[in-house]
Design an enzyme around this catalytic site. Structure first.
Site: not given
Length: 202
Positions: A35-42, A109
């Site tokens: 997902g985009l940076s800031g989407a909440g993946k981590s 990615s």
């Protein structure tokens, strides 16, 4: 630059994946958060890792930012570097899965072809693509690391979602919308998915 032809063959180990499953008491797979940076993946990956740990399931988080501090520190953000970045993370994920662990990957990615290439490394059902969905507007509003602001000012070239494309998954196993659902609820959904596919036990 073409790689040199290798004379190395794949060495089989004395233990196989079933032996490692038996030792651990559970199966293995890769959970690929994109997902985009800031989407909440981590954040979501960390929540799932905690739930796996509570069940005594062995896992390891491969965070895109962390990987770029070591293994991939020589790579930039040009398209070819992004592809190599994902290839390397995919290879490490495969090793972790072969070792009987849950590889929990959190990285932008951005290219579908790169994610599909990693998927092809795994047997059916072992690669679980999780699209962490969030609009570019909301990601930019959050901007937890100040990256969007830097990108807008020209400090970060080729920033995904602005100057460089992000190709959303076409048919991911799961879609987690971080604009409408809580991290806790989404983590529960992921764990339920894993349980239904009998990955949390033998």
């Amino acid at each position: 630059m073409q790689p040199e032809v290798s004379n190395a063959d794949w060495r089989r180990t004395t233990l196989n994946i079933r032996d490692r499953y038996a030792l651990n008491g559970h199966r293995s797979c890769v959970l690929w958060f994109t997902g985009l940076s800031g989407a909440g993946k981590s954040t979501l990956a960390a929540a799932v890792e905690r739930k796996l740990y509570a069940l005594r399931i062995r896992s390891y988080v491969l965070d895109g930012d962390n990987i770029r501090q070591g293994l991939n520190k020589n790579l930039g953000f040009a398209p070819e570097d992004r592809t190599e970045n994902i290839r390397r993370i995919g290879e490490v994920s495969k090793l972790l899965s072969d070792a009987g662990l849950f590889a929990v990957v959190a990285c932008i990615s951005p290219y579908k072809a790169d994610r599909d290439s990693v998927r092809s490394m795994f047997r059916e059902g072992e690669f679980i693509e999780i699209y962490v969905k969030c609009s570019i507007e909301e990601c930019e509003r959050r901007d937890p690391k100040g990256l969007y602001q830097k990108a807008r000012s020209g400090e970060i070239p080729n920033f995904t979602g602005l100057a460089a494309p992000y190709e959303p998954p076409v048919n991911p196993e799961l879609i987690m919308d971080t604009e409408t659902r809580s991290i806790a609820a989404m983590a529960d959904t992921i764990m339920q998915y894993l349980e239904e596919r009998e990955l949390l036990s033998l």
